[in-house]
Enzyme design. Structure first.
Site, PDB file in Angstrom:
ATOM      1  N   THR A   8      67.883  62.466  28.913  1.00  0.00           N
ATOM      2  CA  THR A   8      68.577  63.750  29.000  1.00  0.00           C
ATOM      3  C   THR A   8      69.133  63.979  30.402  1.00  0.00           C
ATOM      4  OG1 THR A   8      67.959  66.071  29.409  1.00  0.00           O
ATOM      5  CG2 THR A   8      66.203  64.628  28.744  1.00  0.00           C
ATOM      6  N   SER A  45      60.579  70.466  33.315  1.00  0.00           N
ATOM      7  CA  SER A  45      59.526  70.819  32.342  1.00  0.00           C
ATOM      8  C   SER A  45      58.713  69.559  32.058  1.00  0.00           C
ATOM      9  CB  SER A  45      60.143  71.314  31.022  1.00  0.00           C
ATOM     10  OG  SER A  45      60.705  70.220  30.318  1.00  0.00           O
ATOM     11  N   LYS A  63      60.626  62.258  29.756  1.00  0.00           N
ATOM     12  CA  LYS A  63      61.827  61.412  29.694  1.00  0.00           C
ATOM     13  C   LYS A  63      61.971  60.564  30.951  1.00  0.00           C
ATOM     14  CE  LYS A  63      63.942  62.703  25.930  1.00  0.00           C
ATOM     15  NZ  LYS A  63      63.945  61.822  24.776  1.00  0.00           N
ATOM     16  N   TYR A 104      58.316  68.293  29.233  1.00  0.00           N
ATOM     17  CA  TYR A 104      59.150  67.486  28.328  1.00  0.00           C
ATOM     18  C   TYR A 104      60.116  66.622  29.137  1.00  0.00           C
ATOM     19  CZ  TYR A 104      63.633  66.570  26.162  1.00  0.00           C
ATOM     20  OH  TYR A 104      64.804  65.966  25.798  1.00  0.00           O
TER      21      TYR A 104
HETATM   22  P1  NAD Z   1      64.671  66.697  16.736  1.00  0.00           P
HETATM   23  O1  NAD Z   1      63.340  67.279  17.069  1.00  0.00           O
HETATM   24  O2  NAD Z   1      65.568  67.455  15.820  1.00  0.00           O
HETATM   25  O3  NAD Z   1      64.479  65.226  16.152  1.00  0.00           O
HETATM   26  C1  NAD Z   1      63.516  64.337  16.622  1.00  0.00           C
HETATM   27  C2  NAD Z   1      62.986  63.562  15.421  1.00  0.00           C
HETATM   28  O4  NAD Z   1      62.016  62.617  15.885  1.00  0.00           O
HETATM   29  C3  NAD Z   1      62.288  64.457  14.413  1.00  0.00           C
HETATM   30  O5  NAD Z   1      62.799  64.201  13.121  1.00  0.00           O
HETATM   31  C4  NAD Z   1      60.811  64.071  14.534  1.00  0.00           C
HETATM   32  O6  NAD Z   1      60.131  64.205  13.308  1.00  0.00           O
HETATM   33  C5  NAD Z   1      60.889  62.639  15.028  1.00  0.00           C
HETATM   34  N1  NAD Z   1      59.734  62.206  15.835  1.00  0.00           N
HETATM   35  C6  NAD Z   1      59.162  62.826  16.894  1.00  0.00           C
HETATM   36  N2  NAD Z   1      58.110  62.124  17.342  1.00  0.00           N
HETATM   37  C7  NAD Z   1      58.001  61.027  16.560  1.00  0.00           C
HETATM   38  C8  NAD Z   1      57.096  59.934  16.515  1.00  0.00           C
HETATM   39  N3  NAD Z   1      56.075  59.833  17.370  1.00  0.00           N
HETATM   40  N4  NAD Z   1      57.281  58.985  15.585  1.00  0.00           N
HETATM   41  C9  NAD Z   1      58.302  59.075  14.690  1.00  0.00           C
HETATM   42  N5  NAD Z   1      59.191  60.095  14.676  1.00  0.00           N
HETATM   43  C10 NAD Z   1      59.033  61.062  15.605  1.00  0.00           C
HETATM   44  O7  NAD Z   1      65.388  66.423  18.141  1.00  0.00           O
HETATM   45  P2  NAD Z   1      66.933  66.134  18.443  1.00  0.00           P
HETATM   46  O8  NAD Z   1      67.540  67.388  18.927  1.00  0.00           O
HETATM   47  O9  NAD Z   1      67.538  65.399  17.332  1.00  0.00           O
HETATM   48  O10 NAD Z   1      66.793  65.167  19.685  1.00  0.00           O
HETATM   49  C11 NAD Z   1      66.719  63.755  19.503  1.00  0.00           C
HETATM   50  C12 NAD Z   1      66.593  63.056  20.842  1.00  0.00           C
HETATM   51  O11 NAD Z   1      67.711  63.384  21.664  1.00  0.00           O
HETATM   52  C13 NAD Z   1      65.342  63.465  21.631  1.00  0.00           C
HETATM   53  O12 NAD Z   1      64.794  62.337  22.235  1.00  0.00           O
HETATM   54  C14 NAD Z   1      65.871  64.420  22.666  1.00  0.00           C
HETATM   55  O13 NAD Z   1      65.100  64.374  23.826  1.00  0.00           O
HETATM   56  C15 NAD Z   1      67.276  63.886  22.907  1.00  0.00           C
HETATM   57  N6  NAD Z   1      68.167  64.959  23.368  1.00  0.00           N
HETATM   58  C16 NAD Z   1      68.478  66.009  22.542  1.00  0.00           C
HETATM   59  C17 NAD Z   1      69.303  67.018  23.008  1.00  0.00           C
HETATM   60  C18 NAD Z   1      69.685  68.198  22.148  1.00  0.00           C
HETATM   61  O14 NAD Z   1      70.424  69.086  22.631  1.00  0.00           O
HETATM   62  N7  NAD Z   1      69.261  68.279  20.906  1.00  0.00           N
HETATM   63  C19 NAD Z   1      69.814  66.960  24.310  1.00  0.00           C
HETATM   64  C20 NAD Z   1      69.479  65.884  25.121  1.00  0.00           C
HETATM   65  C21 NAD Z   1      68.658  64.877  24.638  1.00  0.00           C
END
Ligand code: NAD
Length: 382
Positions: free
Chosen positions: A144, A179, A185, A181
């Protein structure tokens, strides 16, 4: 290409899995469905009604004839992960499967420990599985932009040339996350960089900005394929959260001065960026970093843009500054580089009134599902 999408049931992972499948890749989703369980824990929900993973992939097959295989299990269970690698023999592993909410990681000790264990150990297992079972597999890992924090100099793509006491070196860009979180990362980044160096793994770290939007061409094909859309104080991110607040007649809650500036991109660009990374793999032993965003805005600017579009739709919305639950700089410099994905062919979907209007309309369509008590932030950093 045989591609595993870990976290393929989530907000970014689901549309990415569909898009890669449509492009002709052999896609496998791995997810432990924990995000759905966290909805139960927080008594919250996606504003859009999402189908089960089983129904989602069955509908995709019915509509396109394309099969997406699924493995429901946890990245933290190495025997499970090893078995998935053995069966799939992935050429690329797209890793979205982490706990991604900063407020969730700041609830208390248990949630901080869960976030860091889930993310850091899960990612470490992926590195070992690649080493052991698919050494040529390209890891495409979602990091991120929040890893960098808000330094008073330009943010480069992963590395910076430093001159110190007459000597020069290209070093990892300093990380100042905000954070537990975001810290998870950063820990992942270090582990991946080290694994590339010692084992010759190929990896791309996508330092993604905040993702907004809901639909991609694929998720729009049928209500059963709709993406999740979060609005609550824990998982709702700036912009999507403002649009949903507008859709239910809630004030747009800007934290503090609202001059905090962050990098953003449309979900339609997320799926394309992952495809670009997959089509242009890192070399063996290379740890490559792309800053995956298209524009940056202050939080207040975004709230004002939403307010304007909401007004045109007949919604009278106020921008309200509330006490900032986070500890972060509210006045700061922000300038980040994002040329690498553009150079490889990304054509951004930029934010304009029409984009805002379409997300707002989708939110209005489902606004009766919003649980109002969940909208305001309850988790503080103190
Ligand atoms: P999300 O929570 O909607 O999806 C994450 C998915 O991963 C979920 O379906 C969850 O069930 C699964 N998961 C979590 N831990 C797991 C594990 N140990 N084993 C198997 N599955 C697991 O999140 P998102 O918004 O889709 O984000 C996806 C990735 O992108 C994350 O790594 C997040 O840090 C990164 N990201 C997201 C954003 C955003 O704005 N949404 C921004 C920057 C980075």
């Amino acid at each position: 290409m045989r591609i595993i999408v870990a976290g393929g049931d989530g907000f970014c992972g689901w549309p990415t899995a569909l898009y890669l499948s449509k492009q002709g890749h052999d896609v496998t989703i791995l997810d432990n469905l924990v995000r759905r369980k966290i909805d139960e824990e927080l008594h919250s929900n996606s504003i859009t009604p999402i189908a089960s993973l089983e129904d989602r992939v069955a509908k995709w097959k019915e509509l396109t004839g394309k099969e997406i295989k699924t493995f429901v299990g946890d990245l933290n269970h190495y025997d499970f992960l090893r078995e998935v690698f053995r069966q799939v023999q992935p050429e690329a592993f797209v890793h979205f499967g982490e706990q991604r909410s900063a407020p969730y990681s700041m609830i208390d000790r248990e949630h901080a420990v869960y976030t860091q264990t889930n993310n850091v150990v899960g990612n470490l297992n992926v590195l070992y599985a690649i080493k052991e079972l698919a050494p040529d597999c390209h890891l495409i890992k979602l990091g991120t932009m929040g890893e960098y924090g808000t330094p008073n100099i330009d943010i480069e793509e992963g590395y910076i040339e430093i001159e110190h006491k007459g000597r020069k070196d290209v070093l990892p860009y300093p990380k100042q996350p905000g954070s537990f979180y975001h810290l998870s990362k950063v820990h992942d980044t270090h582990n991946i960089m080290f694994a590339c160096k010692i084992w010759g793994i190929r990896a791309t770290d996508l330092n993604q900005g905040i993702v907004y939007g809901l639909h991609t061409h694929e998720t729009e094909m049928d209500p059963m394929l709709v993406n999740r859309l979060d609005y609550d104080g824990v998982y709702g991110t700036a912009l999507n959260r403002f649009l949903i607040q507008a859709a239910i007649g809630h004030d747009l809650t800007v934290y503090g001065s609202g001059n905090q500036t962050r990098a953003f991109l449309n979900i339609k660009d997320t799926v394309r960026c992952v495809e670009i990374a997959a089509e242009n793999p890192a070399d063996r032993g290379e740890f490559r970093v792309f800053n995956q965003f298209t524009e940056w805005f202050s939080v207040k600017e975004l709230a004002e843009m939403v307010q304007k579009v909401a007004k045109e739709e007949g919604l009278d919305t106020k921008v309200a500054s509330i006490e900032n639950p986070r500890i972060e700089k509210e006045e700061h410099y922000y300038h980040a580089v994002n040329t690498k994905l553009r150079d490889l062919g990304l054509e951004p979907h930029l934010l304009d009134d029409e984009v805002l209007r379409s997300i707002l309309k989708a939110s209005i369509e489902h606004n009766n599902r919003v649980i109002k008590e969940n909208v305001l932030p309850k988790v503080t950093w103190k």
